[in-house]
Design an enzyme around this catalytic site. Sequence first.
Site, PDB file in Angstrom:
ATOM      1  N   ASP A 104      31.298  47.194  29.289  1.00 39.82           N
ATOM      2  CA  ASP A 104      32.581  46.926  30.562  1.00 39.82           C
ATOM      3  C   ASP A 104      31.699  47.630  31.236  1.00 39.82           C
ATOM      4  O   ASP A 104      31.513  48.434  31.569  1.00 39.82           O
ATOM      5  CB  ASP A 104      33.124  47.562  29.402  1.00 39.82           C
ATOM      6  CG  ASP A 104      34.043  47.186  28.074  1.00 39.82           C
ATOM      7  OD1 ASP A 104      35.578  46.851  29.359  1.00 39.82           O
ATOM      8  OD2 ASP A 104      34.162  46.159  27.459  1.00 39.82           O
ATOM      9  N   ASP A 211      37.118  45.146  32.880  1.00 39.47           N
ATOM     10  CA  ASP A 211      38.542  44.669  32.757  1.00 39.47           C
ATOM     11  C   ASP A 211      39.333  44.938  33.700  1.00 39.47           C
ATOM     12  O   ASP A 211      39.263  45.570  35.110  1.00 39.47           O
ATOM     13  CB  ASP A 211      37.958  46.845  32.325  1.00 39.47           C
ATOM     14  CG  ASP A 211      39.654  47.370  31.717  1.00 39.47           C
ATOM     15  OD1 ASP A 211      40.102  47.047  30.846  1.00 39.47           O
ATOM     16  OD2 ASP A 211      40.081  48.303  31.975  1.00 39.47           O
ATOM     17  N   GLU A 269      38.981  39.817  32.362  1.00 37.63           N
ATOM     18  CA  GLU A 269      39.998  39.768  31.822  1.00 37.63           C
ATOM     19  C   GLU A 269      41.858  38.915  33.058  1.00 37.63           C
ATOM     20  O   GLU A 269      41.977  39.340  33.998  1.00 37.63           O
ATOM     21  CB  GLU A 269      41.017  41.171  31.526  1.00 37.63           C
ATOM     22  CG  GLU A 269      40.518  41.439  30.241  1.00 37.63           C
ATOM     23  CD  GLU A 269      41.611  42.878  30.083  1.00 37.63           C
ATOM     24  OE1 GLU A 269      41.898  43.177  28.810  1.00 37.63           O
ATOM     25  OE2 GLU A 269      41.129  44.731  30.179  1.00 37.63           O
ATOM     26  N   HIS A 343      39.130  43.950  20.817  1.00 42.33           N
ATOM     27  CA  HIS A 343      39.381  45.238  20.479  1.00 42.33           C
ATOM     28  C   HIS A 343      41.235  45.686  21.138  1.00 42.33           C
ATOM     29  O   HIS A 343      41.532  46.382  20.825  1.00 42.33           O
ATOM     30  CB  HIS A 343      38.918  46.527  21.824  1.00 42.33           C
ATOM     31  CG  HIS A 343      39.393  46.164  22.825  1.00 42.33           C
ATOM     32  ND1 HIS A 343      38.456  45.008  23.624  1.00 42.33           N
ATOM     33  CD2 HIS A 343      39.813  47.322  24.125  1.00 42.33           C
ATOM     34  CE1 HIS A 343      38.525  44.923  25.083  1.00 42.33           C
ATOM     35  NE2 HIS A 343      39.698  46.149  25.442  1.00 42.33           N
ATOM     36  N   ASP A 344      41.882  44.413  21.940  1.00 42.83           N
ATOM     37  CA  ASP A 344      43.397  44.525  22.051  1.00 42.83           C
ATOM     38  C   ASP A 344      44.043  43.846  21.156  1.00 42.83           C
ATOM     39  O   ASP A 344      45.459  43.823  21.314  1.00 42.83           O
ATOM     40  CB  ASP A 344      43.154  44.364  24.008  1.00 42.83           C
ATOM     41  CG  ASP A 344      43.064  45.455  24.909  1.00 42.83           C
ATOM     42  OD1 ASP A 344      42.949  46.401  24.525  1.00 42.83           O
ATOM     43  OD2 ASP A 344      42.605  45.156  25.909  1.00 42.83           O
TER      44      ASP A 344
END
Length: 573
Positions: A104, A211, A269, A343-344
Amino acid sequence: MGSLATIAKPWWKDAVVYQVWPASFKDTNQDGVGDIRGVIESLDHIQSIGADTVWMCPIYASPRIDFGYDISDYEAIDPNFGTMADVDDLMQECHNRGMKFIMDLVINHTSDQHKWFQESRSSKTNPKRDWYIWRPAKYDEKGQRLPPNNWRSNFVGSAWTWDETTQEYYLHLFAPEQPDLNWDNLKMRKAVYDSAVRFWLEKGIDGFRIDTMTIYSKNPALPDAPITDPTSEWQSGRKWYGDQPKVFEILKEITAITSQYGEKMTVGEFGALKNLNVALDYVGASNRCVGMGFQFETVCVGYALNHWHIRNFSLQEFKQTFGKWQQFVEETDGWTCAFLENHDIARSVSRFGNDSPRYRATSAKMLAILLATSTGTLFLYQGQEIGMTNVPATWPIEEYLDISSQNYWKSVKTATDDKAVLDGALANIRKVARDHARTPMQWSDKPHGGFTTCGKGPWMRTNDNYVDISVEKQAHDPDSVLSFWKQMLALRKQYSDIFVHGTWRTMDVENPATMTFVKQAEGEKALVVLNFTDQPQPVKIPEDFRGSKPLITNLNQWYPETLSAYEGRVYVA
């Protein structure tokens, strides 16, 4: 959106990426928290599924207010996870297997414990003051102090926090402990590039998942956001910080750095982005910003990430968004990716399939067919390969540990004690909380799912169904979800021209029960039929595919003109 005669095929277009949430993956030192050694021990499992790239969520030094997305040092490792030597070993073990390793890149903000912010907040004259976004207070007609604007944090409340030391507010689009960096400051940019990007490229990393890539740049005037939620004092400021012109400049600078180290994967993202033309500005190869972006329009159908206004959605909506982003790459130099979990977001079998004991495995396999036949780079999240589910509806709110879940719950509870409203809030959390994806990996039917032998148990409660759903239980069962994923990913590799790179056409746009699409490449095509319901559905097989047996189906028995509950099939002609 333009056309391109030839489209390049870098390695990452055909990659199958396995995402690891390290705290919940595998604990090898019995402290209740997953660690890097646990990932090293599990590389054979990851590779056996058919994945060839490991994406590691943040393992950097962090106070862990937001589970590592609040970084206090980009060049150090959180001791909860291990050491820098462990990361070097993990990277080397991946490369020894012919696998890639990405991490990340979290650079919209740092932790408030990062030395840069500590200096920035120390005084208004500090050289790093302008590395973050500071503004004086506003005052109303009664002389009450107010934040500089009405922007809402993605984690509830104002996006501004008052700092007593220097008597100003600082901006944080997430938690107060995650102050936003000021990307207008060129010295700050260079420091981030050196510390967060070049440092890891020098170590041999194969790329980054970027991110919140659309929100680095803020309109310097920081104007109030338009009122889109009349019930709230705080409003989404995305109009003034989403997709601003300068963000493309920043991403080009990052790509210019990564390209000095060979062919690296970058995936960012998109967040709430729905406009395909803007998406192409990010991922068009000729623009040299990022390789691809995660679209959340499909996985967040019915709600917005970190916002809790949740509605029911139809299969037609799901199909429309899925097909839209599949076709996005046709006749352009852009690229897309396919995913239903990370993960979100909540577990896909609970959200888009059926997680009841009767249909869980079948519907998980049906979703595996959808993903494995989808255009773009495929992303698989830990536990998805065994059909892990959302946590039981009987769990109390105390078991939900995510900052977003807890902040939402506290804000509702502070506002009212109305039981119906509180029950509604808890129902929302049970539907889409990020916690569902963060329960410990279920390796076996041993206590805590074999995730840890720690006496006090894991950092977060293991889903109660680990006795029925585990890697160990499925590894040698040819009818298991895990075995089916292995089959599907092998077929994806075998038919990569059609599945990874082919065109997409939805055949039953208005059908509320089934999803039928055709994938096509030069001289080859495939038909995929999926039943998203627990009832048999009629299926019409086009002339081109009649008379041929399915290449694969998720049921042992199939009927030519009927799809059984949650059945999926693939035909190739």
